[in-house]
Design a protein around this motif. Structure first.
Motif, mmCIF file in Angstrom:
data_model
loop_
_atom_site.group_PDB
_atom_site.id
_atom_site.type_symbol
_atom_site.label_atom_id
_atom_site.label_comp_id
_atom_site.label_asym_id
_atom_site.label_seq_id
_atom_site.Cartn_x
_atom_site.Cartn_y
_atom_site.Cartn_z
ATOM 1 N N GLY A 1 0.802 -1.214 0.000
ATOM 2 C CA GLY A 1 0.000 0.000 0.000
ATOM 3 C C GLY A 1 0.841 1.272 0.000
ATOM 4 N N ALA A 2 2.173 1.116 -0.058
ATOM 5 C CA ALA A 2 3.048 2.292 -0.076
ATOM 6 C C ALA A 2 2.839 3.098 -1.347
ATOM 7 N N LEU A 3 3.225 4.311 -1.315
ATOM 8 C CA LEU A 3 2.981 5.253 -2.402
ATOM 9 C C LEU A 3 3.902 4.967 -3.584
ATOM 10 N N VAL A 4 3.313 5.056 -4.781
ATOM 11 C CA VAL A 4 4.065 5.065 -6.028
ATOM 12 C C VAL A 4 3.797 6.428 -6.678
ATOM 13 N N ALA A 5 4.855 7.239 -6.859
ATOM 14 C CA ALA A 5 4.671 8.624 -7.289
ATOM 15 C C ALA A 5 5.391 8.880 -8.591
ATOM 16 N N LYS B 1 0.806 11.018 -6.628
ATOM 17 C CA LYS B 1 0.510 9.595 -6.474
ATOM 18 C C LYS B 1 -0.143 9.070 -7.746
ATOM 19 N N VAL B 2 0.463 8.019 -8.328
ATOM 20 C CA VAL B 2 -0.098 7.396 -9.527
ATOM 21 C C VAL B 2 -0.357 5.915 -9.313
ATOM 22 N N GLY B 3 -0.102 5.440 -8.090
ATOM 23 C CA GLY B 3 -0.343 4.028 -7.826
ATOM 24 C C GLY B 3 0.102 3.671 -6.432
ATOM 25 N N GLN B 4 0.166 2.354 -6.181
ATOM 26 C CA GLN B 4 0.543 1.880 -4.874
ATOM 27 C C GLN B 4 1.165 0.493 -4.989
ATOM 28 N N LEU C 1 -0.506 0.563 -10.997
ATOM 29 C CA LEU C 1 -0.506 1.928 -11.521
ATOM 30 C C LEU C 1 -1.832 2.249 -12.175
ATOM 31 N N GLU C 2 -2.162 3.523 -12.181
ATOM 32 C CA GLU C 2 -3.388 3.967 -12.842
ATOM 33 C C GLU C 2 -3.313 3.673 -14.333
ATOM 34 N N LYS C 3 -4.501 3.489 -14.946
ATOM 35 C CA LYS C 3 -4.557 3.047 -16.330
ATOM 36 C C LYS C 3 -3.949 4.056 -17.294
ATOM 37 N N GLY C 4 -4.031 5.335 -16.979
ATOM 38 C CA GLY C 4 -3.520 6.358 -17.900
ATOM 39 C C GLY C 4 -2.018 6.548 -17.861
#
Length: 335
Positions: free
Chosen positions: A50-54, A59-62, A82-85
């Motif tokens: 659940g840590a941040l992916v930036a 933030k674009v994911g986790q 990651l987010e789809k975009g």
């Protein structure tokens, strides 16, 4: 629908809700259309599910999951959701970092991709030196220096040094005791000095009252001078000085003017010469009178007799003398 089927459907729904809720609490949304990519790190200290992916601070994911790989040197394979975009490719890197006290996060860096990923691919990883590692690298030499310094201090504090230090402490204690005895023996003098200071303070307080009165008197005098008609008096004094200056100027002009009486008296030497000649004639007359008193005083008891003559010599101011013979009649009186 039978009761058993209802119970079975309710159980399935409850299990599905439990799975979805559990994954949601872990930071993973099973119902979302996000893409999953993977990154492998030698160690992930401080990184949690659940840590941040930036990306660029946003933030674009986790982190979806982390799996230990014993067959690959106990490296850790991290699943990134990651987010789809978000478009990643063969030039994208995933850097693991974070603060010294906070939890870690993964930062994506995008580049010019020659191949675009669609999901499930392995992203290149970068593991920069952490703050803890840098601090440890800097702290170890310092700790070694401190240890060497302490060893030198321990070597310096040998038995002789300890004996000297103890002797110094004993001397300091003896000096303190001597000072205390000196204070005790001079306690009377100290008390007298304290009383003198107290008396001086009282005297200063009394003097302060007198000084206040003097200051008040000076203030009143200043007010009196401020209200006094100093201006008119100064103007009159200036007028008087101007008149005196004009008078002196007039007198100076009159003395320097040789056509006037005072100018002639100061600049013409005739009067001085006449006075000098008269003074000289008077002196000669007095000298002749003293030398020949019979020429000027005649005495006769019975009167009559022959007529007598006298010779008079007169000295003029120019230095020439004239002699005259005069007839003197004798009488019975003293002339």
């Amino acid at each position: 629908m039978s009761k058993e089927i209802k119970v079975a459907l309710l159980a399935i729904v409850a299990i599905a809700a439990l799975i979805i809720g559990f994954n949601f609490l872990r930071g993973s949304n099973v119902l979302s259309s996000d893409q999953t990519y993977y990154a492998t790190y030698p160690r992930v200290d401080g990184l949690n599910v659940g840590a941040l992916v930036a990306l660029n601070g946003i933030k674009v994911g986790q982190v979806k999951s982390m799996v230990l790989q014993p067959e690959k040197g106990n490296s850790v394979r991290v699943a990134l959701e990651l987010e789809k975009g978000i478009v990643v490719g063969d030039s994208t890197t995933a850097s693991l970092g974070g603060s010294l006290l906070g939890s870690k996060a993964i930062t994506l860096t995008l580049g010019k991709n020659s191949k675009t990923y669609t999901g499930g691919e392995e992203i290149r990883t970068v593991t920069p030196s952490s703050i803890a590692d840098a601090f440890q690298a800097k702290a170890l030499p310092v700790l070694d220096t401190v240890g060497a310094t302490l060893a030198n201090i321990n070597g310096f504090l040998n038995k002789d040094a300890q004996t000297n230090i103890q002797g110094t402490l004993v001397g300091a204690r003896a000096s303190t005791e001597a000072l205390l005895r000196l204070i005790a023996s001079n306690q009377a003098n100290i008390n007298q000095i304290t009383r003198n200071f107290a008396q001086m303070s009282v005297a200063l307080n009394k003097t302060t009252g007198k000084l206040d009165k003097i200051a008040t008197n000076f203030g009143q005098l200043s007010d009196s001078l401020k209200t006094a008609p100093v201006g008119p008096a100064l103007r009159r004094l200036n007028a008087t000085l101007a008149d005196a200056q004009a008078t002196v100027q007039t007198l100076n002009t009159a003395l320097n003017d040789q056509s006037g009486s005072m100018g002639k008296l100061l600049h013409d030497s005739t009067l001085y010469n006449n006075l000098a000649a008269t003074s000289a004639s008077s002196n000669d007359l007095l000298l002749d009178l003293k030398a020949n008193p019979k020429r000027y005083v005649h005495f006769s008891v019975f009167g009559g007799g022959k007529d007598k003559t006298k010779v008079e010599t007169t000295k003029k101011p120019d230095g020439t003398t004239t002699t005259e013979v005069k007839k003197v009649e004798t009488t019975s009186v003293v002339k």
